[in-house]
Scaffold this active site. Structure first.
Site, PDB file in Angstrom:
ATOM      1  N   HIS A   1       9.174 -26.296   0.151  1.00 49.49           N
ATOM      2  CA  HIS A   1       8.582 -27.418  -0.587  1.00 49.49           C
ATOM      3  C   HIS A   1       7.475 -26.932  -1.515  1.00 49.49           C
ATOM      4  CE1 HIS A   1      10.710 -30.396   1.966  1.00 49.49           C
ATOM      5  NE2 HIS A   1      10.761 -29.326   2.749  1.00 49.49           N
TER       6      HIS A   1
ATOM      7  N   LYS B   1     -14.149  -0.338  -3.621  1.00 48.75           N
ATOM      8  CA  LYS B   1     -15.203   0.104  -2.679  1.00 48.75           C
ATOM      9  C   LYS B   1     -16.287   0.844  -3.447  1.00 48.75           C
ATOM     10  CE  LYS B   1     -12.098   1.100   1.192  1.00 48.75           C
ATOM     11  NZ  LYS B   1     -11.541   2.203   1.945  1.00 48.75           N
TER      12      LYS B   1
ATOM     13  N   GLU C   1       0.828  -1.225   0.000  1.00 45.23           N
ATOM     14  CA  GLU C   1       0.000   0.000   0.000  1.00 45.23           C
ATOM     15  C   GLU C   1       0.854   1.264   0.000  1.00 45.23           C
ATOM     16  OE1 GLU C   1      -2.983  -0.118   3.170  1.00 45.23           O
ATOM     17  OE2 GLU C   1      -4.449  -0.664   1.647  1.00 45.23           O
TER      18      GLU C   1
HETATM   19  O1  PA5 Z   1      -3.182   1.717   5.464  1.00 42.25           O
HETATM   20  C1  PA5 Z   1      -4.329   2.066   5.320  1.00 42.25           C
HETATM   21  O2  PA5 Z   1      -4.679   3.263   5.387  1.00 42.25           O
HETATM   22  C2  PA5 Z   1      -5.441   1.054   5.094  1.00 42.25           C
HETATM   23  O3  PA5 Z   1      -4.972  -0.240   5.037  1.00 42.25           O
HETATM   24  C3  PA5 Z   1      -6.472   1.175   6.205  1.00 42.25           C
HETATM   25  O4  PA5 Z   1      -5.894   0.804   7.423  1.00 42.25           O
HETATM   26  C4  PA5 Z   1      -7.702   0.302   5.922  1.00 42.25           C
HETATM   27  O5  PA5 Z   1      -8.220   0.599   4.674  1.00 42.25           O
HETATM   28  C5  PA5 Z   1      -8.771   0.575   6.991  1.00 42.25           C
HETATM   29  O6  PA5 Z   1      -9.084   1.938   7.023  1.00 42.25           O
HETATM   30  P1  PA5 Z   1      -9.823   2.592   8.237  1.00 42.25           P
HETATM   31  O7  PA5 Z   1      -8.944   2.517   9.428  1.00 42.25           O
HETATM   32  O8  PA5 Z   1     -10.089   3.994   7.817  1.00 42.25           O
HETATM   33  O9  PA5 Z   1     -11.095   1.821   8.448  1.00 42.25           O
END
Ligand code: PA5
Length: 401
Positions: free
Chosen positions: A291, A393, A270
């Site tokens: 393996h 989303k 990310e």
């Molecule tokens: O790193 C990030 O921002 C994401 O992985 C969020 O943690 C994830 O989408 C969850 O978001 P939120 O904490 O707003 O529910």
């Protein structure tokens, strides 16, 4: 303590002159972390204030005394890190009270059905975690759980069984918590989800699970001066990437670190996977995966490099027939596998910790957080957003009323 070997199985692929190209940029980045706009990453207070830490430790006792299940609702950075550290530092056979259950990480009705059935006769305290306060999976899980909690508890009891961890000021969850007077913890504005393991997001579930979070934070603090190492690791990754090593395998030799590699995958994917750039993170839990993926790493397409996390000291179990300790054999395996893969032109960075405990895990967490940010800066992508996560989303939400 963390030990880094970015040489033995790397120098064949990453030469001194390859690294020198980054000198100027690395200097600039370091300056930003030491005196500039990124200096907050090296201050504990940026993750949690002293006051909030005391509140968190105090409420841990209340939670442990008042529930059989601590239900943590969240997804991505709002759950993955704490699950990773709880698994890394707990014995799977210890039936701890309260039990920690994570919910909201998918939309499988089977998981919800079975969890709700299990919770029917249990005392429950809920910790809903969302920085934005509007993540689809978390909102769905929380609303389903609240239906159950409202049937289980009277309004005045219920109020003391919901803990909200969210943005300090904004969002639906903050609004709800203010209205219902729930206990809240804040996720600092400038610490995004995947970096939030050292904030109340990760610290509260870990503390309830019996992890010494003060020691974990001390470990993180000891990593504050490791910025040079974080930069070196990020440069090595980028040199390898430019030599078509576009996949990084995070490799561990202990099943209990398996979820830690999930956290690493999230952190790096990310933070760096955007604008058509980035290294694809995968993971191997060895020796199991020797393996399976091991075949590919030895003889397959040469697009992979490895970052191996080893543990020096572990439990003593003697293997009398070979006159060796099992852990020494595991350590030999780590080294010989790196050698074998090197023979197959798959390089390895080796990172070892003396012992697996709160302190060393805190150090590792902070080291990798810094490295992921530095790596993004090196390839000129914004480390702190994740616009690609929005598209699925949007498409799902278009189907909802
Ligand atoms: O790193 C990030 O921002 C994401 O992985 C969020 O943690 C994830 O989408 C969850 O978001 P939120 O904490 O707003 O529910």
């Amino acid at each position: 303590m963390i030990n880094f070997d970015f040489h033995k199985y790397i120098s064949k692929y990453v030469k001194k002159e390859d690294k020198e190209v980054y000198l100027e940029k690395a200097k600039e980045i370091k300056e930003r972390f030491i005196h500039g706009d990124l200096a907050y990453w090296n201050e504990l207070n940026s993750f949690i204030s002293k006051k909030e830490l005391i509140k968190l430790i105090n409420i841990t006792d209340y939670i442990r005394e008042n529930c059989e299940v601590f239900l943590v609702i969240g997804i991505g950075g709002s759950y993955m890190g704490s699950k990773a550290i709880i698994e890394a530092l707990s014995c799977p056979y210890d039936k701890k009270s309260p039990e920690i259950i994570f919910l909201g990480t998918n939309l499988s009705s089977e998981e919800y059905y079975e969890t709700f059935k299990y919770l029917r006769d249990k005392e429950v305290i809920v910790n809903v975690i969302s920085k934005s306060g509007n993540t689809l999976e978390t909102s769905i899980a929380f609303s389903l759980v609240m239906d159950i909690m409202k049937k289980k508890y009277e309004k005045d009891v219920l109020k003391n069984r919901i803990i909200v961890t969210t943005d300090p000021l904004d969002g639906n969850l903050r609004e709800l918590a203010n209205k219902e007077d729930y206990v809240t913890f804040s996720i600092p504005k400038n610490i995004g989800g995947r970096f939030s393991l050292l904030t109340p997001v990760g610290l509260l579930p870990m503390s309830v699970a019996g992890i010494n979070v003060a020691k974990l934070l001390e470990g993180a603090k000891d990593s504050f001066d490791k910025i040079d190492r974080a930069i070196e690791y990020a440069i090595i990754r980028d040199v390898l990437y430019n030599k078509n090593k576009i996949v990084e395998a995070f490799v561990v030799y202990n099943n209990k670190l398996s979820y830690f590699t999930e956290w690493l995958k999230q952190l790096f994917a990310e933070t760096q996977g955007k604008d058509g750039k980035g290294i694809l993170p995968i993971s191997c839990v060895n020796t199991r995966d020797l393996h399976s993926l091991g075949q590919f790493l030895q003889e397959g397409n040469k697009i992979v490099f490895e970052t191996v996390i080893g543990i020096e000291k572990d439990f003593k179990i003697s293997l009398d027939q070979y006159d060796i300790e099992l852990n020494s054999l595991n350590r030999i395996a780590l080294d010989k596998v790196a050698l074998a893969h090197d023979n197959g032109n798959t390089p390895s960075n080796i990172i070892t910790i003396d012992e697996k405990n709160e302190h060393s895990m805190g150090e590792l967490i902070h080291f990798f957080i810094l490295s992921s940010i530095v790596g993004a800066l090196l390839i000129d992508v914004n480390p702190f957003n994740q616009p690609g996560v929005e598209e699925y989303k949007r498409l799902i939400k278009s189907e909802l009323k």
